[in-house]
Design an enzyme around this catalytic site. Structure first.
Site, PDB file in Angstrom:
ATOM      1  N   TYR A  91       1.068   5.504   0.140  1.00 30.13           N
ATOM      2  CA  TYR A  91       0.516   6.846   0.321  1.00 30.13           C
ATOM      3  C   TYR A  91       1.307   7.797  -0.568  1.00 30.13           C
ATOM      4  CZ  TYR A  91      -2.512   6.134   4.433  1.00 30.13           C
ATOM      5  OH  TYR A  91      -3.523   5.780   5.277  1.00 30.13           O
ATOM      6  N   ARG A 124     -12.833   5.764   8.863  1.00 26.81           N
ATOM      7  CA  ARG A 124     -11.864   6.554   9.636  1.00 26.81           C
ATOM      8  C   ARG A 124     -11.556   7.915   9.030  1.00 26.81           C
ATOM      9  NH1 ARG A 124      -8.881   3.526  13.186  1.00 26.81           N
ATOM     10  NH2 ARG A 124      -6.878   4.527  12.809  1.00 26.81           N
ATOM     11  N   GLN A 145       0.848  -1.203   0.000  1.00 27.14           N
ATOM     12  CA  GLN A 145       0.000   0.000   0.000  1.00 27.14           C
ATOM     13  C   GLN A 145       0.868   1.232   0.000  1.00 27.14           C
ATOM     14  OE1 GLN A 145      -0.427   1.962   3.247  1.00 27.14           O
ATOM     15  NE2 GLN A 145      -1.336   3.575   1.984  1.00 27.14           N
ATOM     16  N   LYS A 168      -7.057   2.431  -3.975  1.00 18.80           N
ATOM     17  CA  LYS A 168      -7.794   2.076  -2.753  1.00 18.80           C
ATOM     18  C   LYS A 168      -8.519   3.300  -2.196  1.00 18.80           C
ATOM     19  CE  LYS A 168      -7.041   0.200   1.924  1.00 18.80           C
ATOM     20  NZ  LYS A 168      -7.317   1.324   2.815  1.00 18.80           N
ATOM     21  N   ARG A 194      -9.651  12.258  14.861  1.00 20.63           N
ATOM     22  CA  ARG A 194     -10.003  11.011  15.559  1.00 20.63           C
ATOM     23  C   ARG A 194     -10.010  11.291  17.055  1.00 20.63           C
ATOM     24  NH1 ARG A 194      -6.463   7.737  11.569  1.00 20.63           N
ATOM     25  NH2 ARG A 194      -7.751   7.952   9.723  1.00 20.63           N
ATOM     26  N   THR A 254      -3.403   4.503  -2.019  1.00 17.64           N
ATOM     27  CA  THR A 254      -4.546   4.971  -1.214  1.00 17.64           C
ATOM     28  C   THR A 254      -4.923   6.398  -1.570  1.00 17.64           C
ATOM     29  OG1 THR A 254      -3.966   3.498   0.596  1.00 17.64           O
ATOM     30  CG2 THR A 254      -5.348   5.377   1.151  1.00 17.64           C
ATOM     31  N   HIS A 273     -12.107   3.522   4.090  1.00 14.31           N
ATOM     32  CA  HIS A 273     -11.038   3.504   5.096  1.00 14.31           C
ATOM     33  C   HIS A 273     -11.591   2.993   6.431  1.00 14.31           C
ATOM     34  CE1 HIS A 273      -6.860   5.364   4.854  1.00 14.31           C
ATOM     35  NE2 HIS A 273      -6.871   5.005   6.121  1.00 14.31           N
TER      36      HIS A 273
HETATM   37  C1  LIG Z   1      -5.874   1.335  12.791  1.00 16.60           C
HETATM   38  C2  LIG Z   1      -6.054   1.440  11.304  1.00 16.60           C
HETATM   39  C3  LIG Z   1      -5.016   1.950  10.540  1.00 16.60           C
HETATM   40  C4  LIG Z   1      -5.160   2.038   9.150  1.00 16.60           C
HETATM   41  N1  LIG Z   1      -4.097   2.472   8.396  1.00 16.60           N
HETATM   42  C5  LIG Z   1      -4.212   2.496   7.045  1.00 16.60           C
HETATM   43  C6  LIG Z   1      -3.092   2.872   6.244  1.00 16.60           C
HETATM   44  O1  LIG Z   1      -2.001   3.148   6.740  1.00 16.60           O
HETATM   45  N2  LIG Z   1      -3.277   2.906   4.891  1.00 16.60           N
HETATM   46  C7  LIG Z   1      -4.477   2.590   4.309  1.00 16.60           C
HETATM   47  O2  LIG Z   1      -4.601   2.628   3.081  1.00 16.60           O
HETATM   48  N3  LIG Z   1      -5.536   2.218   5.054  1.00 16.60           N
HETATM   49  C8  LIG Z   1      -5.436   2.163   6.394  1.00 16.60           C
HETATM   50  N4  LIG Z   1      -6.501   1.764   7.154  1.00 16.60           N
HETATM   51  C9  LIG Z   1      -7.758   1.382   6.495  1.00 16.60           C
HETATM   52  C10 LIG Z   1      -7.744  -0.109   6.168  1.00 16.60           C
HETATM   53  O3  LIG Z   1      -6.809  -0.399   5.185  1.00 16.60           O
HETATM   54  C11 LIG Z   1      -9.122  -0.595   5.679  1.00 16.60           C
HETATM   55  O4  LIG Z   1      -9.544   0.203   4.606  1.00 16.60           O
HETATM   56  C12 LIG Z   1     -10.159  -0.585   6.785  1.00 16.60           C
HETATM   57  O5  LIG Z   1      -9.607  -1.020   7.995  1.00 16.60           O
HETATM   58  C13 LIG Z   1     -11.311  -1.502   6.389  1.00 16.60           C
HETATM   59  O6  LIG Z   1     -12.305  -1.492   7.360  1.00 16.60           O
HETATM   60  P1  LIG Z   1     -12.442  -2.617   8.498  1.00 16.60           P
HETATM   61  O7  LIG Z   1     -11.401  -2.297   9.512  1.00 16.60           O
HETATM   62  O8  LIG Z   1     -13.831  -2.408   8.996  1.00 16.60           O
HETATM   63  O9  LIG Z   1     -12.219  -3.950   7.847  1.00 16.60           O
HETATM   64  C14 LIG Z   1      -6.372   1.640   8.533  1.00 16.60           C
HETATM   65  C15 LIG Z   1      -7.389   1.117   9.319  1.00 16.60           C
HETATM   66  C16 LIG Z   1      -7.247   0.991  10.681  1.00 16.60           C
HETATM   67  C17 LIG Z   1      -8.356   0.388  11.479  1.00 16.60           C
END
Ligand SMILES: Cc1cc2nc3c(=O)[nH]c(=O)nc-3n(C[C@H](O)[C@H](O)[C@H](O)COP(=O)(O)O)c2cc1C
Length: 413
Positions: free
Chosen positions: A156, A307, A154, A280, A193, A184, A304
């Site tokens: 950024y 988030r 992945q 993504k 957050r 992403t 995401h």
């Molecule tokens: C704690 C945390 C950190 C994350 N960090 C990234 C990240 O660094 N890069 C990214 O593309 N997505 C990140 N995500 C999003 C996840 O890749 C994913 O899209 C998301 O967790 C999917 O939802 P779910 O947790 O309900 O399965 C993060 C998610 C969480 C929970």
């Protein structure tokens, strides 16, 4: 249960069945669902780290909406045509045991020390894709070694020096043998957050008496920390002025990562990356169209995990419109809210080719340490097999033929 999904058969492992005498069978009785896994993880992970994992943005509304929307998708079973169920699929030329993968979770080592390596190893064994993050706590070279052909990377946007770091990371991932890059798109700003702010989980991180107490009350996490060492942004260390301490690297990451990139920059990534390119975080059919014009191979529909933007629709509610727009021109994937094999079946029934989950796998680590990722992978796969058997869908493709009701599907007309 075994971590090797090749050996799991629904008959031998029917969830909740069996003698209950082996330690594995007893574990399956104690933790039959992700909710049970989550309860156990909550007791074993320090509070600030658990909040970091579970939290959404704002009032957590988007994260809740993801769940409510998935629960509301109804699938109509078809009977009278029994046959063995197969969950395997091919994604970008790699044969995977199930349409279930691990989403990137940045700074995962805070949630469970050593997480990146554990996830990479589990993905390789279970033969499911693992998208290791730019902010993972092991370097992409090591992930590629551990996960083999199941390692994805992945990325950024790091725009400084005309994207020098972005382009170097692309080179490194390619040299390490990674076949799929997931760029992403959906983090244009740092989202608010509140849980992390309340817990003081900000850069620079200064432990408060409460965080110290949280850690002291989490012996399994401390033990994992002793084993794995302090989490660090391993992909980034070489770009940071020496000494590449955790504080320096965290500061570098925070100042460099600028979230989203323009379509022009995505085109530069396309030109620099020889493998399959996935974008993504797509939530609008027209953005999917833009990405296809750039030449991506895959569209990962995602918000995401709720988030980034609290007023966003549930990701599952925009999936059908994006699938309709994309057609056969790219592979549509899905994440955000997956907590069971039934959720995987729902997403496939609505047109996704494969799904990913973030929190589910980290909760597995929190609950069970090293074996937690394999446990969750096997649980999701077996639940998917059960759902497919009940639905009369013998393959992932057959799920897409089912009749479904999706009242809140987003209308972009
Ligand atoms: C704690 C945390 C950190 C994350 N960090 C990234 C990240 O660094 N890069 C990214 O593309 N997505 C990140 N995500 C999003 C996840 O890749 C994913 O899209 C998301 O967790 C999917 O939802 P779910 O947790 O309900 O399965 C993060 C998610 C969480 C929970």
């Amino acid at each position: 249960m075994t971590g090797d999904l090749r050996r799991s058969s629904p008959r031998a492992h029917a969830w909740g069945a069996g003698s209950g005498t082996t330690p594995e069978a007893r574990l399956r009785q104690r933790l039959p669902t992700l909710d049970d896994v989550e309860r156990r993880a909550r007791r074993r992970i320090p509070r600030f780290a658990f909040d970091f994992l579970e939290g959404g943005t704002g009032g957590d509304l988007n994260a809740q909406r993801n769940r409510l929307a998935l629960d509301a998708v109804e699938l109509v079973p078809r009977y009278g045509n029994p046959a063995p169920v197969r969950t395997d699929i091919e994604l970008f030329g790699v044969h995977c045991a199930a349409p279930i993968g691990i989403s990137p979770v940045g700074v995962d080592g805070i949630i469970w020390p050593g997480a990146t390596r554990i996830l990479a190893r589990a993905a390789g064994k279970a033969r499911i894709p693992y998208i290791a993050g730019t902010l993972a706590t092991a370097a992409i070279e090591e992930v590629a070694e551990l996960a083999g052909p199941y390692a994805w990377f992945q990325l950024y946007g790091l725009p400084a020096n005309d994207h020098a770091v972005t382009l170097d990371l692309i080179k490194r991932a390619s040299a390490a043998g990674v076949r799929v890059l997931a760029a992403t798109l959906d983090a244009p700003v740092r989202s608010k957050r509140p849980r992390d702010l309340r817990n003081g989980l900000v850069v620079p991180f200064r432990p408060t008496p409460r965080t110290i107490l949280d850690v002291a009350l989490s012996p399994p996490w401390l033990l994992a920390l002793a084993r794995a060492g302090t989490p660090a942004f391993r992909n980034m260390e070489r770009y940071v002025e020496k000494p590449a301490t955790l504080a320096n690297t965290a500061g570098f990451v925070q100042s460099q990562i600028k979230g989203t990139f323009s379509w022009d920059v995505l085109k530069r990534m396309r030109d620099a990356w020889p493998g399959a390119l996935v974008v993504k975080g797509v939530m609008h059919p027209d953005d999917a169209e833009m990405a296809i014009a750039v030449g991506v191979d895959g569209i990962l529909v995602s918000n995401h995990g709720g988030r980034q933007f609290d007023a966003a629709p549930a990701a599952i509610d925009v999936l059908p419109a994006i699938v309709a727009k994309v057609g056969a021109r790219a592979t549509v994937l899905f994440d955000s809210g997956i907590r069971s094999g039934l959720d995987v079946a729902r997403a496939l029934a609505l047109g996704a080719r494969g799904t990913f989950a973030g929190r589910a796998f980290l909760l597995g680590l929190g609950a069970l340490g090293e074996r937690g990722a394999a446990y969750v992978a096997a649980m999701l796969k077996e639940e998917l097999e059960t759902a497919m058997g009940q639905l009369g869908a013998h393959s992932p493709d057959a799920l897409a033929q089912l009749t479904s009701r999706h009242r809140h599907a987003f209308d972009f007309a």
